[in-house]
Design a protein around this motif. Structure first.
Motif, PDB file in Angstrom:
ATOM      1  N   UNK A 211       3.003 -11.973   4.874  1.00 10.11           N
ATOM      2  CA  UNK A 211       1.792 -11.198   4.618  1.00 10.11           C
ATOM      3  C   UNK A 211       1.171 -11.362   3.243  1.00 10.11           C
ATOM      4  N   UNK A 213      -1.475 -12.148   0.576  1.00 11.26           N
ATOM      5  CA  UNK A 213      -2.911 -11.930   0.804  1.00 11.26           C
ATOM      6  C   UNK A 213      -3.684 -13.247   0.682  1.00 11.26           C
ATOM      7  N   UNK A 266       6.524 -14.842  -1.147  1.00  9.62           N
ATOM      8  CA  UNK A 266       7.640 -14.107  -0.521  1.00  9.62           C
ATOM      9  C   UNK A 266       8.505 -15.025   0.328  1.00  9.62           C
ATOM     10  N   UNK A 682      -5.323  -8.573   9.906  1.00 11.96           N
ATOM     11  CA  UNK A 682      -4.779  -7.409   9.202  1.00 11.96           C
ATOM     12  C   UNK A 682      -5.158  -6.079   9.861  1.00 11.96           C
ATOM     13  N   UNK A 687      -0.125  -3.841   7.889  1.00 12.79           N
ATOM     14  CA  UNK A 687       0.728  -3.775   6.700  1.00 12.79           C
ATOM     15  C   UNK A 687       0.430  -2.479   5.950  1.00 12.79           C
ATOM     16  N   UNK A 689      -0.855   0.255   3.529  1.00 15.42           N
ATOM     17  CA  UNK A 689      -1.959   0.402   2.581  1.00 15.42           C
ATOM     18  C   UNK A 689      -1.588   1.548   1.629  1.00 15.42           C
ATOM     19  N   UNK A 690      -2.437   1.715   0.600  1.00 17.98           N
ATOM     20  CA  UNK A 690      -2.089   2.664  -0.469  1.00 17.98           C
ATOM     21  C   UNK A 690      -1.828   4.065   0.070  1.00 17.98           C
ATOM     22  N   UNK A 691      -2.590   4.459   1.094  1.00 10.21           N
ATOM     23  CA  UNK A 691      -2.441   5.831   1.598  1.00 10.21           C
ATOM     24  C   UNK A 691      -1.230   6.001   2.513  1.00 10.21           C
TER      25      UNK A 691
ATOM     26  N   UNK B  46     -10.808  -6.583   6.359  1.00 15.60           N
ATOM     27  CA  UNK B  46      -9.596  -5.773   6.456  1.00 15.60           C
ATOM     28  C   UNK B  46      -8.770  -5.719   5.178  1.00 15.60           C
ATOM     29  N   UNK B 132      -7.429   2.471   0.246  1.00  8.02           N
ATOM     30  CA  UNK B 132      -6.699   2.068   1.459  1.00  8.02           C
ATOM     31  C   UNK B 132      -7.301   0.829   2.101  1.00  8.02           C
ATOM     32  N   UNK B 135      -5.755  -4.331   0.435  1.00  5.11           N
ATOM     33  CA  UNK B 135      -4.337  -4.636   0.634  1.00  5.11           C
ATOM     34  C   UNK B 135      -3.745  -5.283  -0.607  1.00  5.11           C
ATOM     35  N   UNK B 136      -2.554  -4.817  -0.970  1.00  2.70           N
ATOM     36  CA  UNK B 136      -1.739  -5.506  -1.967  1.00  2.70           C
ATOM     37  C   UNK B 136      -0.371  -5.665  -1.334  1.00  2.70           C
ATOM     38  N   UNK B 137       0.168  -6.869  -1.350  1.00  2.00           N
ATOM     39  CA  UNK B 137       1.473  -7.090  -0.717  1.00  2.00           C
ATOM     40  C   UNK B 137       2.594  -7.135  -1.749  1.00  2.00           C
TER      41      UNK B 137
END
Lengths: 758, 161, 81
Positions: A211, A213, A266, A682, A687, A689-691, B46, B132, B135-137
């Motif tokens: 995943x 980005x 990763x 996505x 994946x 998210x911040x929330x 997204x 939100x 995206x940051x992985x």
């Protein structure tokens, strides 16, 4: 080495300076894979199989070649048909033939998204039109996606010549089982018969993607004299060079690879997909060719990690001593052999001192994208099963889950389940850090549960090169061969500055291309701060020795009487009290007169990477109406050896936790009945998210690794090992039933809640 | 098909380019204007890596067709630092180590600035929900949220000072 | 004599035998001794296995020292992500 460790004070190592590449990365200046262009470049695009399994009967490119602006079209016939050969070029042993066939399918397409042809054209529109006009005739074959059906005797065969390795008797018929791994100690069956308490379970996980980005991207040029230039985003420019040379059948000396900034890897960028294709298109067209993957292609055609089916049985005495274990791991490899099941077998019981066990692993090919490395490859999957079973055992015994793990923990002198004897590990300290944490003692609210899980990863060393070049003003440039994936420039600069005794902003770290620095293994295996850091420190020490030698001549004293302290040469000869210290800047200013530029390069093969252990604590809350799970509090403790830049060590731990939570709760490859991936974006491959997440607390335990000048151990991979089970165990606590299958998505949780109510 | 001539304002300066059919604002910024700070992570709105401001509104530039920006005002990550000074958000991202690979960072910074322009005193929850779409992985968001909250506090202080 | 234990990957060469006492000063000596006894095992071990000497993993390291009482454990080479 111990002399270095005993150094009383560190001035830079352990502090949190701003990373040297920071300004570039917050202003948009940093150039990633897709940000580079070459004059006259063409757009390269790849045609991919619409079938999960099909024989390629013919490919007709004549109509596509007629599209205006199309400059080249290639298929597998433009690549050498290579023999099977295990390649050592990267860290993961790869088979050269498989690697080549994954880059471009030859006779068969083995998964939906498998590359079958590529075009280079003057515009994106022309390239798209050409792709649409390539006529591929397929003979669609039956496919198999999941690991257990693929092992069945009547399963569709992916490879007619694949015979299972690792069996007692040589396999006589081909199958989809590439290899069986096996490790036995003691008498597990006898010990199970005598065990007072046993637990047993079947656990499954789905394929998940790294995943990152940044989609894969490259631009490559093949010049008329055969010299090749490649710019690409990868975890290792030398890996790209080796693989391109071997896949294309050309000399390493003809390829120069420049590493772009890398937008996450990763493990997923430890191999090549686009670079050999771009080079072949450039050769065919006479122009540089740029290829950028779409997100859909990243999901469909690059490596996720394995889906799995696992069986774990544990036997213990009433006091909680684990007396026997059985672990059976079946891993999806994707289209070619090479799942991480071997590492999963080695790590599965690595945290435990168990007298009797048997561990069996199966590497199984399936009509899904070939798996690639993903952060501690294999270990999180095995840990999900083993740590879930440990949680059940603790419940059955009525024991605290940390106390159970402490009772059975490996320690210094314990023979690891995978063989060698542990030294200098900090596992007990890490368990104690969680046991004694405020978090562990805090109360839970309604609908909440708490889970504990532990994890292990080896960490590796290996070959690295570093050069330290002193400028005439006494500043230093540090050149290494490792792409900076998460802040390693900062740790390289810090270790050099600490050794030289200069402020960290006097050191500029640079990542060299394959023609400007010596060979370095890729950035992976949690090796860079350990192995490349060791090379940086040794190169700085060579510089210091050179400076002392020059100073000794200047002062006419013996070398022994010149010490290097806090960035300057000091005279300790009592006969020469008049010699004032000479700074690095002063010595650098006159370097021409004392022997020329001051620089040193060190290449080494670092041994003794210390293994890492993590202990994670997860609190989550379940919405009984919807089955939605929210992680409300998380603490991860890890033995990091010595945190060179603690903020980036914390960041590695937090990032691993977030990926693990996504793996546990939401992420999964979903296929339709034709074997086509249904969620290659996505929006549908969800994946975190911040929330979705709370703050992620970390506890860095520092039990130094004596093999590293500052005691560092690898830190990047361990933190993704425990979260899958930590989340699953917390959910078990919250809802009172065990869900042994990932992901723990709302419908699954809701179903479990309903079944409990019935 | 012929190309469309587009005149727009990017980071305060007039910019012109020729848009081919189907070209997105992201393509125009990256391929026509050489502003590669906005990234393509998904092309479907997204991931937020391509976030820019369009007439003061946060958008995914991969979802905006290039000719749509005719006569409008585009702000990108390249315009965030002013006069050789990093914006407090940029500075706080560095101080908090709120980036690892850095690929999502331009989008997160643009989105964070939009948040603080709209809400100078967000709660942690408000910041998490606003971001939100980005995206940051790498980071698990912890340090990003801390950096945004810290920058918000500093900007509030600057305003009252 | 170093106490050398072979991981199961090596067993096809040894008919399942896993433990040996070997006179060796370096990893290269261990490889040579194994190959002398089981032809082909040396090359296999060199290419595919890592050597954990007293708990410390050595990979591709012929000259790493093996002590007279060392534990040498052959495990598959480790990669990573």
């Amino acid at each position: 080495m111990s002399e270095t460790l005993d150094k009383p004070a560190l001035n830079i190592v352990g502090t949190r300076p701003i990373r040297p590449d920071g300004a570039d990365k917050v202003t948009g200046r940093a150039a990633y894979g897709a940000d580079h262009s070459m004059p006259g470049q063409l757009v390269g695009k790849i045609l991919r199989s619409p079938h999960a399994h099909a024989r390629i009967v013919s490919i007709d490119t004549s109509k596509a070649r007629a599209v205006p602006g199309v400059k080249a079209i290639i298929t597998a016939s433009d690549f050498p048909d290579l023999a099977s050969e295990v390649l050592e070029g990267g860290e993961q042993a790869s088979n050269l033939r498989d690697l080549s066939l994954n880059v471009m399918a030859r006779d068969k397409a083995l998964y939906h998204g498998h590359a079958v042809a590529a075009v280079a054209a003057a515009s994106s529109e022309a390239a798209d039109e050409a792709l649409a006009r390539i006529k591929v005739t397929y003979e669609v074959l039956p496919h198999v996606l999941d690991v257990e059906p693929a092992m069945a005797a009547d399963a569709p065969l992916l490879h007619a010549h694949l015979f299972t390795e690792g069996l007692e008797a040589k396999a006589t018929a081909p199958s989809n089982i590439a290899k069986r791994h096996r490790n036995v100690r003691g008498d597990p069956e006898g010990a199970f018969a005598a065990a007072e308490v046993t637990v047993e379970g079947r656990y499954t996980t789905q394929a998940v993607h790294q995943g990152y980005i940044e989609p894969h991207a490259t631009v490559a040029a093949w010049a008329e004299d055969g010299r090749c230039e490649v710019w690409s985003s990868s975890q290792g420019q030398f890996m790209v060079r080796t693989y391109c040379a071997r896949i294309l059948g050309i000399e390493i000396s003809d390829i120069r690879v420049t590493p772009a900034e890398i937008g996450g890897g990763f493990g997923g960028k430890t191999t090549v997909y686009l670079e050999p294709v771009a080079l072949a298109l450039s050769r065919a067209s006479g122009h540089p060719v740029k290829i950028v993957m779409s997100r859909e292609d990243v999901f469909r055609a690059t490596g996720p990690t394995s889906g799995s089916v696992m069986h774990v049985k544990l036997g213990a005495s009433a006091d909680g001593t684990i007396t026997s274990a059985h672990v059976d791991l079946k891993f999806q490899a994707g289209a070619f052999p090479g799942s991480p099941v071997g590492a999963a077998c080695m790590t599965a019981l690595a945290c435990y001192d168990i007298a009797n066990f048997s561990i069996v692993g199966w590497d199984v090919v399936t009509n899904t994208p070939k798996v690639a490395a993903y952060r501690a490859p294999g270990a999180p999957i095995a840990a999900f099963a083993v740590e879930s079973a440990m949680d059940e055992l603790a419940r059955k015994l009525g024991m605290d889950p940390i106390a159970l793990r402490e009772k059975n923990a490996v320690r210094n002198g314990t023979k690891a389940a995978y063989g060698p004897t542990f030294q200098n590990i900090g596992y007990l300290e890490t368990l104690a850090a969680i046991r004694d944490s405020e978090h562990y003692k805090s109360p839970l609210g309604p609908n909440q549960g708490r889970g504990v899980a532990v994890g292990f990863w080896f960490n590796v060393g290996g070959e690295s090169t570093a050069a330290v070049n002193i400028g005439e003003d006494g500043s230093a440039v540090v050149v290494t061969g490792n792409p900076d994936i998460g802040g390693s420039r900062a740790s390289m600069a810090m270790m050099a500055a600490e050794t030289l005794g200069v402020p960290v902003d006097r050191v500029r770290p640079i990542i060299g291309d394959t023609a400007s620095i010596g060979y370095s293994m890729l950035t992976g295996g949690s090796r860079t701060t350990f192995a490349t850091g060791m090379a940086v420190v040794q190169a700085a020490e060579k510089v210091i020795l050179d400076l002392r030698q020059r100073t000794a001549k200047l002062w006419d004293v013996s070398l022994d009487h010149v010490v290097w302290r806090m960035g300057q040469a000091e005279c300790t000869d009592p006969a020469k009290p008049d010699k004032k210290p000479m700074t690095l800047a002063a010595l650098a200013a006159q370097s021409a007169r004392t022997g020329g530029p001051i620089s040193a390069q060190v290449s080494l093969n670092a041994q003794g990477a210390g293994p890492g252990f993590g202990v994670h604590l997860c609190d989550l809350e379940v919405d009984p109406e919807t089955g939605h799970v929210t992680v409300v509090r998380y603490t991860a403790a890890q033995d990091v050896g010595k945190a060179i830049h603690p903020a980036y060590v914390e960041g590695q731990i937090q990032g691993g936790v977030a990926q693990g939570v996504g793996w546990a709760l939401n992420e999964a490859y979903i296929f339709d009945r034709q074997g086509l991936m249904e969620n290659p974006g996505f929006l549908d491959y969800r994946m975190p998210v911040a929330s979705d997440l709370p703050m992620l607390d970390t506890i860095m335990v520092e039990v130094p690794n004596p093999a590293h000048p500052f005691g560092a151990k690898g830190v990047g991979e361990v933190p993704i090992v425990p979260p899958l089970a930590a989340v699953a165990n917390a959910l078990r606590g919250a809802i009172g039933v065990r869900i042994p299958h990932l992901p723990l998505s709302p419908p699954v949780v809701l179903e479990a809640l309903d079944s409990k109510a019935e | 098909m012929s190309k469309t001539h587009v005149t727009t304002t990017v980071n305060g300066d007039t910019a012109e380019f020729l848009a081919s059919p189907g070209m997105t604002l992201l393509d125009a910024l990256r391929d026509e204007l050489g502003l590669t700070g906005a990234k393509e992570g998904c092309g479907s709105g997204d991931c937020g890596a391509c976030s820019v401001m369009l007439d003061g509104r946060l958008v995914c530039s991969c979802l905006v067709l290039a000719p749509e920006v005719e006569g409008r005002r585009v702000e990108t990550i390249e315009g965030m630092a002013q006069g050789g000074q990093l914006h407090p958000l940029q500075q706080k991202f560095l101080e908090h180590a709120a980036l690892q690979c850095g690929f999502c960072t331009p989008g997160l910074l643009v989105a964070s600035k939009a948040l603080l322009d709209a809400n100078p005193d967000p709660t942690e929850t408000e910041a998490r929900y606003w971001l939100a779409g980005n995206l940051c992985r790498c980071t698990g968001y912890d340090k990003i949220i801390r950096a945004v909250m810290d920058a918000a506090a500093e900007l509030r202080q600057e305003r009252t000072a | 004599m170093a106490r050398v234990t072979l991981g199961s990957e090596c067993w096809p060469f040894t008919n399942g035998q896993s433990d040996f006492d070997i006179e060796a000063a370096t990893v290269r000596d261990v490889i040579a001794a194994l190959d002398a006894r089981f032809p082909g095992l040396g090359a296999f071990a060199d290419k595919r296995m890592a050597f954990a000497i007293d708990g410390v993993i050595h990979q591709d390291a012929w000259f790493s020292a093996v002590g007279p009482d060392s534990e040498v454990y052959l495990i598959p080479k480790i990669g990573g992500g």
